[in-house]
Design a protein around this motif. Structure first.
Motif, PDB file in Angstrom:
ATOM      1  N   ASP A  98      48.242  43.345  46.976  1.00 25.39           N
ATOM      2  CA  ASP A  98      48.528  42.212  46.135  1.00 25.39           C
ATOM      3  C   ASP A  98      49.785  42.012  45.833  1.00 25.39           C
ATOM      4  O   ASP A  98      50.368  40.987  45.292  1.00 25.39           O
ATOM      5  N   ALA A  99      50.544  43.271  45.621  1.00 27.22           N
ATOM      6  CA  ALA A  99      51.912  43.208  45.248  1.00 27.22           C
ATOM      7  C   ALA A  99      53.030  42.986  46.505  1.00 27.22           C
ATOM      8  O   ALA A  99      54.090  42.669  46.207  1.00 27.22           O
TER       9      ALA A  99
ATOM     10  N   ALA B  99      36.607  59.029  44.225  1.00 25.19           N
ATOM     11  CA  ALA B  99      37.948  59.028  44.760  1.00 25.19           C
ATOM     12  C   ALA B  99      38.297  57.978  45.797  1.00 25.19           C
ATOM     13  O   ALA B  99      39.284  57.268  45.764  1.00 25.19           O
ATOM     14  N   ASN B 100      37.085  57.754  46.657  1.00 20.85           N
ATOM     15  CA  ASN B 100      37.409  56.588  47.552  1.00 20.85           C
ATOM     16  C   ASN B 100      37.616  55.301  46.744  1.00 20.85           C
ATOM     17  O   ASN B 100      38.380  54.523  47.180  1.00 20.85           O
ATOM     18  N   ARG B 101      36.817  55.074  45.619  1.00 26.28           N
ATOM     19  CA  ARG B 101      36.885  53.800  45.004  1.00 26.28           C
ATOM     20  C   ARG B 101      38.220  53.640  44.590  1.00 26.28           C
ATOM     21  O   ARG B 101      38.788  52.638  44.334  1.00 26.28           O
ATOM     22  N   ALA B 102      38.781  54.674  43.873  1.00 25.47           N
ATOM     23  CA  ALA B 102      40.064  54.917  43.313  1.00 25.47           C
ATOM     24  C   ALA B 102      41.024  54.506  44.431  1.00 25.47           C
ATOM     25  O   ALA B 102      42.241  53.615  44.079  1.00 25.47           O
ATOM     26  N   PHE B 103      41.019  55.128  45.481  1.00 19.77           N
ATOM     27  CA  PHE B 103      41.862  54.860  46.603  1.00 19.77           C
ATOM     28  C   PHE B 103      41.971  53.465  46.902  1.00 19.77           C
ATOM     29  O   PHE B 103      43.006  52.818  47.129  1.00 19.77           O
ATOM     30  N   GLU B 104      40.796  52.732  47.202  1.00 19.28           N
ATOM     31  CA  GLU B 104      40.732  51.466  47.550  1.00 19.28           C
ATOM     32  C   GLU B 104      41.276  50.550  46.505  1.00 19.28           C
ATOM     33  O   GLU B 104      42.161  49.482  46.907  1.00 19.28           O
ATOM     34  N   ALA B 105      41.125  50.784  45.161  1.00 22.07           N
ATOM     35  CA  ALA B 105      41.548  49.899  44.162  1.00 22.07           C
ATOM     36  C   ALA B 105      43.312  50.073  44.222  1.00 22.07           C
ATOM     37  O   ALA B 105      43.866  49.203  44.077  1.00 22.07           O
ATOM     38  N   ALA B 106      43.604  51.224  44.339  1.00 16.23           N
ATOM     39  CA  ALA B 106      45.095  51.475  44.458  1.00 16.23           C
ATOM     40  C   ALA B 106      45.765  50.857  45.512  1.00 16.23           C
ATOM     41  O   ALA B 106      46.839  50.201  45.556  1.00 16.23           O
ATOM     42  N   TYR B 107      45.179  50.926  46.696  1.00 14.45           N
ATOM     43  CA  TYR B 107      45.740  50.397  47.845  1.00 14.45           C
ATOM     44  C   TYR B 107      45.508  48.957  47.736  1.00 14.45           C
ATOM     45  O   TYR B 107      46.278  48.206  48.236  1.00 14.45           O
ATOM     46  N   ALA B 108      44.383  48.280  47.044  1.00 12.42           N
ATOM     47  CA  ALA B 108      44.333  46.807  46.964  1.00 12.42           C
ATOM     48  C   ALA B 108      45.651  46.476  46.069  1.00 12.42           C
ATOM     49  O   ALA B 108      46.069  45.075  46.344  1.00 12.42           O
TER      50      ALA B 108
END
Length: 233
Positions: free
Chosen positions: A95-96, A82-91
């Motif tokens: 980037d946007a 979940a933490n990895r998914a959170f960090e990827a979504a926030y990244a």
């Protein structure tokens, strides 16, 4: 201190403050709901219903994100996923171009440092996310030290570890009473109180309101970080 007592910080003269520990999202960086959006993406990635968890996420704003996921998902492997998914979504949001500084934040940091105070930026995010935010804002060289929970032994707020790590690494203050801790969440306030900071200031640009900030030990509540130089004058 008894388990039910309300923590309070040690008041000091604002002129004595030598080290200022500033939170990022909600304090110096506009959140704009990005944390909740990234959490929603992470919960759905794990097949969980984000609506059933969002109240806890809001209540624990400021805590290290992996700690939040450990509470919500229990099993360490799922929490890490979940933490990895959170960090990827926030990244992706960074980037946007969805991240911006709060009004007056950079100017505040520069003014404080111009007056001889040392400023450290802290976050509950992982280092990669913190670095991405700093790069997006052009803040890589703005302050001498930035900290995430991993930099302080892995414990995030409300533990005092990041504040005390800033104190030890910068050597900017002679004692913890010369530290000011500033943030937008109850957990920011608790970390400052537990570190013994001389000033614990809440700002109203983020997650929690004035009552919640004071209940967690704030000695000052400011409209925004832009008011901090005046409060320390």
């Amino acid at each position: 201190m008894t388990p039910t007592s309300t923590p309070t910080s040690t008041l000091t003269s604002t002129e004595d403050i030598r080290l200022v520990v500033l939170d990022m999202a909600g304090t110096t960086v506009a959140d704009g709901g990005l944390v909740e959006q990234a959490f929603t993406a992470a919960a759905r990635h794990l097949g969980a219903d984000p609506d059933r968890m969002i109240d806890y996420v809001r209540a624990t704003m400021g805590e290290s994100k992996i700690s939040v996921f450990r509470h919500l998902f229990g099993e360490e492997a799922r929490a890490q996923e979940a933490n990895r998914a959170f960090e990827a979504a926030y990244a992706e949001l960074v980037d946007a171009g969805r991240v911006e500084a709060l009004p007056g934040a950079r100017e505040t940091i520069e003014e404080l440092q111009g007056r001889g105070r040392t400023v450290v930026l802290t976050t509950g995010f992982a280092r990669a996310t913190q670095d991405a935010i700093l790069a997006a804002l052009g803040w890589q060289d703005l302050v001498p030290l930035t900290l995430c929970p991993a930099d302080a032994g892995g414990r995030g707020r409300p533990c005092p570890d990041m504040v005390l790590t800033a104190f030890l690494r910068t050597r900017a203050a002679d004692g913890v009473g010369q530290i000011a801790v500033v943030g937008d969440t109850s957990y920011d306030m608790l970390s400052g109180v537990r570190a013994g900071a001389g000033l614990v200031a809440g700002v109203l640009t983020g997650a929690h309101d004035a009552d919640a900030l004071r209940a967690a030990g704030a000695t000052r509540v400011l409209d925004s970080v832009a008011d901090l130089p005046g409060a320390l004058a």
